[in-house]
Design an enzyme around this catalytic site. Structure first.
Site, short mmCIF file in Angstrom:
data_model
loop_
_atom_site.label_atom_id
_atom_site.label_comp_id
_atom_site.label_asym_id
_atom_site.label_seq_id
_atom_site.Cartn_x
_atom_site.Cartn_y
_atom_site.Cartn_z
N GLU A 105 -7.98 34.20 -9.09
CA GLU A 105 -8.71 33.19 -8.32
C GLU A 105 -10.21 33.26 -8.61
O GLU A 105 -10.89 32.23 -8.65
CB GLU A 105 -8.45 33.39 -6.82
CG GLU A 105 -6.99 33.25 -6.42
CD GLU A 105 -6.37 31.92 -6.82
OE1 GLU A 105 -7.12 30.91 -6.86
OE2 GLU A 105 -5.16 31.89 -7.10
N PRO A 123 2.50 4.85 1.20
CA PRO A 123 3.00 5.24 2.54
C PRO A 123 1.91 5.87 3.38
O PRO A 123 1.11 6.68 2.90
CB PRO A 123 4.11 6.25 2.21
CG PRO A 123 4.51 5.95 0.81
CD PRO A 123 3.28 5.47 0.11
N GLY A 124 1.87 5.49 4.66
CA GLY A 124 0.93 6.08 5.59
C GLY A 124 -0.41 5.40 5.68
O GLY A 124 -1.29 5.87 6.40
N ASP A 177 -0.78 26.25 -13.22
CA ASP A 177 -1.98 25.80 -13.92
C ASP A 177 -1.63 25.26 -15.30
O ASP A 177 -2.17 24.22 -15.72
CB ASP A 177 -2.96 26.97 -14.05
CG ASP A 177 -3.34 27.56 -12.71
OD1 ASP A 177 -3.40 26.79 -11.74
OD2 ASP A 177 -3.58 28.78 -12.63
N GLY A 235 0.82 -1.20 0.00
CA GLY A 235 0.00 0.00 0.00
C GLY A 235 0.85 1.24 0.00
O GLY A 235 2.06 1.19 0.28
N LYS A 278 0.36 0.02 7.34
CA LYS A 278 0.88 -1.34 7.19
C LYS A 278 1.54 -1.82 8.48
O LYS A 278 1.27 -2.93 8.96
CB LYS A 278 1.86 -1.41 6.01
CG LYS A 278 1.24 -1.03 4.68
CD LYS A 278 2.23 -1.17 3.53
CE LYS A 278 3.31 -0.14 3.60
NZ LYS A 278 2.80 1.22 3.37
#
Length: 620
Positions: free
Chosen positions: A429, A208-209, A504, A206, A212
């Site tokens: 924005e 990381p984090g 972008d 899986g 496991k």
């Protein structure tokens, strides 16, 4: 300070003390030239001597009446007394009377004897100390060399487990897969009687984090058996044969503590494919891997030792590790969905004071793509923000701001920008938000701000209403148009463009090329994959892309990518012109308050499509 440095300091201290003692005793012995017995007789006859001390070895110390003491020494003859010798040298009887001269025998002191012993025996003691120090250092180095091949695995007792399946959330399918392992460790005879063979190795795969290591500890806690934990990198050293020796020692320890679990974290450090290195293979790493393969295949059916390994790179592991009889069961821990994220958040908020209005489901919906470690960090950031604000509990505002801090970093309110740049950022924005709100396939606008975070001058957040695995072509075209909405607004309002859209443009170009070469979304080139990615095992990521197409096809790919980008930019400019009034209102609002949320934005610009928007989260 290590033990070797301490020994060196002690040794130098002993040498210094010994030198001082020797110097002090030698300093107090002779400071003046000794006198002959004739000179002593002359000084006694002239009345200059007050007292004479006779030592045991016929040495005498003459103390003058003027106060001179130690240092004026002489020696009498051994075959006569001092009085007889002085008389024979012409000293009259009246000068030898007790009123004029005191003659006494000196008694040696204990300190004087100790000083004499130190003067003679201190060099011997120092030599013995040096030899002892060298032997200890040699013995320590020998012990270190002998223990070099010992396993460095840390053993955890299973009698008092700290982690169980209740502490693991968002991975229900993975826990069900490992439940059989727990049952086998608890009741092995139940499986052996039926002739069943439990998997000898379980490979946890899986990103990381995803938990496991936590899941492996939970298996040990549920089964109540010893747990040996070691990292794959701890096997390999610069000395040949050390890794294989540590593997043997680890498995010997496990067999003695059977039933137990061996957990190897980041097994790809030692389990990579053999013979795949640049310029030849790593012999020591391959010897370690070979020994691990032999130990795993040499287990008997009644050893009750199960190996659990974790990696996020299963594609580079040696095929011999993955065959049946070794790591014959693979458990995948994927990124949790919205329900899994909510369950993980509930685990991490235990013991933390939350305000009644906190909605963990809303936080889970706003964190698509987050893994367990990200969510733990999010809750911790929320707690830190609440403490910074002198609050007694964690509120919804702290958790929402923590999401932004985890993804983009803290706000940069102290950054000084000119009014003109601030105005450009506001329209940029606003362009993202207006274009996204005007397309039915785009995600809803969650927040628009012109306060910089990280490297971004402003941020527009889009939050989906539900998780999605698949993304349609219309959805991707909407994402491209939304990403180019900021550049379109700059061109429309200021009749100029800036470098603020660099990120972008990079995102748009990468997505458009993926649509053409990987996803088969080009009408001109059809449903084909162009270019085979090559990944070198020891170099990790994709180093090059093998071109399996002609120059003519490469030119068509470039044309198709340009066509998709131009269509998206044309759509963005059309929508910005169409909703110019809303663009101005949103930009002016941002210049006034710097940040607006979803409700404030929709109050200014209600969605013209009237459709529920869902999809994948985006940042612009």
């Amino acid at each position: 300070m290590n033990s070797r440095s301490q020994y060196l300091v002690y040794f130098l201290l002993v040498v210094a003390i010994g030198a001082l003692l020797v110097y002090s005793f030698r300093d107090g012995t002779t400071t003046k030239e000794p006198l002959t017995i004739n000179e002593v007789a002359q000084k006694v006859q002239s009345g200059q001597v007050a007292r004479i001390l006779i030592e045991s070895d016929d040495a005498i110390t003459v103390i003058m009446k003027n106060g001179e003491k130690e240092g004026v020494e002489s020696r009498k003859e051994s075959n006569a007394t001092l009085v007889e010798q002085l008389v024979s040298l012409g000293v009259t009887a009246d000068k030898l009377s007790p009123e004029n001269l005191v003659i006494e025998v000196s008694k040696p002191s204990a300190w004087a004897g100790l000083g004499t012993l130190l003067v003679y025996f201190l060099p011997i003691l120092l030599m013995v100390g040096v030899l002892w120090f060298i032997m200890r250092q040699a013995q320590g180095s020998n012990n270190a060399a002998m223990s070099f091949g010992k396993s460095r695995a840390r053993m955890f007792s299973g009698e008092h487990p700290t982690v169980t399946f209740a502490d693991v959330a968002g991975a229900e399918e993975s826990k069900q897969e490992l439940a059989e392992v727990v049952e086998f460790l608890k009741e092995p005879q139940k499986f052996i009687q039926l002739g069943a063979r439990i998997p000898k190795g379980v490979l946890l795969v899986g990103p990381p984090g995803t938990g496991k290591t936590l899941l492996a500890k939970a298996v040990s806690g549920e089964a109540g058996v010893p747990f040996f934990s070691i990292s794959g990198s701890e096997f390999v050293e610069m000395f040949v044969g050390v890794g294989a020796s540590r593997v043997r020692d680890l498995f010997d320890q496990a067999k003695r503590h059977s039933p137990c679990i061996i957990f190897v974290d980041e097994i790809d450090a030692v389990g990579r494919q053999r013979g795949a290195g640049l310029g030849g293979s790593h012999d020591e790493r391959e010897q370690t891997l070979n020994q691990m393969l032999v130990e795993m295949d040499g287990f008997d059916t009644d050893t009750n030792v199960i190996i659990i390994a974790a990696t996020n790179r299963p594609d580079i592991l040696d095929p011999a590790l993955l065959r049946p009889g070794r790591f014959d069961r693979r458990v995948t821990l994927d990124r949790p969905d919205v329900k899994g994220r909510e369950a993980i958040l509930k685990v991490h908020v235990k013991g933390k004071p939350l305000e009644p209005e906190v909605d963990l489901a809303s936080v889970a919906r706003g964190t698509p793509g987050f893994v367990g470690a990200d969510l733990e960090n999010l809750v911790n950031e929320g707690a830190l923000l609440a403490a910074r604000r002198n609050k007694k509990s964690i509120g919804q505002s702290e958790l929402n701001e923590a999401i932004e801090r985890v993804v983009m970093g803290p706000e940069r309110k102290s950054r000084l920008i000119s009014d003109e740049e601030k105005r450009i950022i506001a329209y940029h924005e606003a362009g993202h938000a207006v274009v996204a709100n005007a397309i039915a396939e785009a995600d809803p606008v969650q927040k628009v701000t012109i306060v910089g975070r990280g490297q971004a001058g402003g941020v527009t957040w889009f939050r989906p209403d539900e998780d999605r695995i698949l993304m349609s072509r219309k959805k991707m075209m909407a994402t491209l148009a939304m990403a180019l909405g900021g550049r379109a607004a700059e061109e429309l309002v200021f009749d100029d463009i800036t470098s603020g859209a660099s990120g972008d443009i990079e995102q748009v170009t990468r997505m458009a090329r993926s649509m053409v070469t990987r996803l088969g979304m080009s009408v001109e080139l059809g449903t084909m994959v162009y270019g085979q990615k090559e990944e070198l095992i020891f170099l990790g990521r994709e180093i090059s892309e093998q071109r399996d197409y002609s120059e003519a096809i490469a030119e068509k790919i470039d044309m198709e990518v340009r066509k998709i980008v131009e269509e998206s930019y044309k759509l963005a400019k059309t929508l910005v012109k169409k909703h110019r009034k809303q663009l101005e209102l949103v930009a002016q609002k941002l210049l006034e308050v710097e940040s607006i949320n979803r409700d404030e934005f929709e109050a200014i610009f209600p969605s013209p499509t009237g459709k529920k928007k869902s999809g994948t989260p985006q940042l612009a």
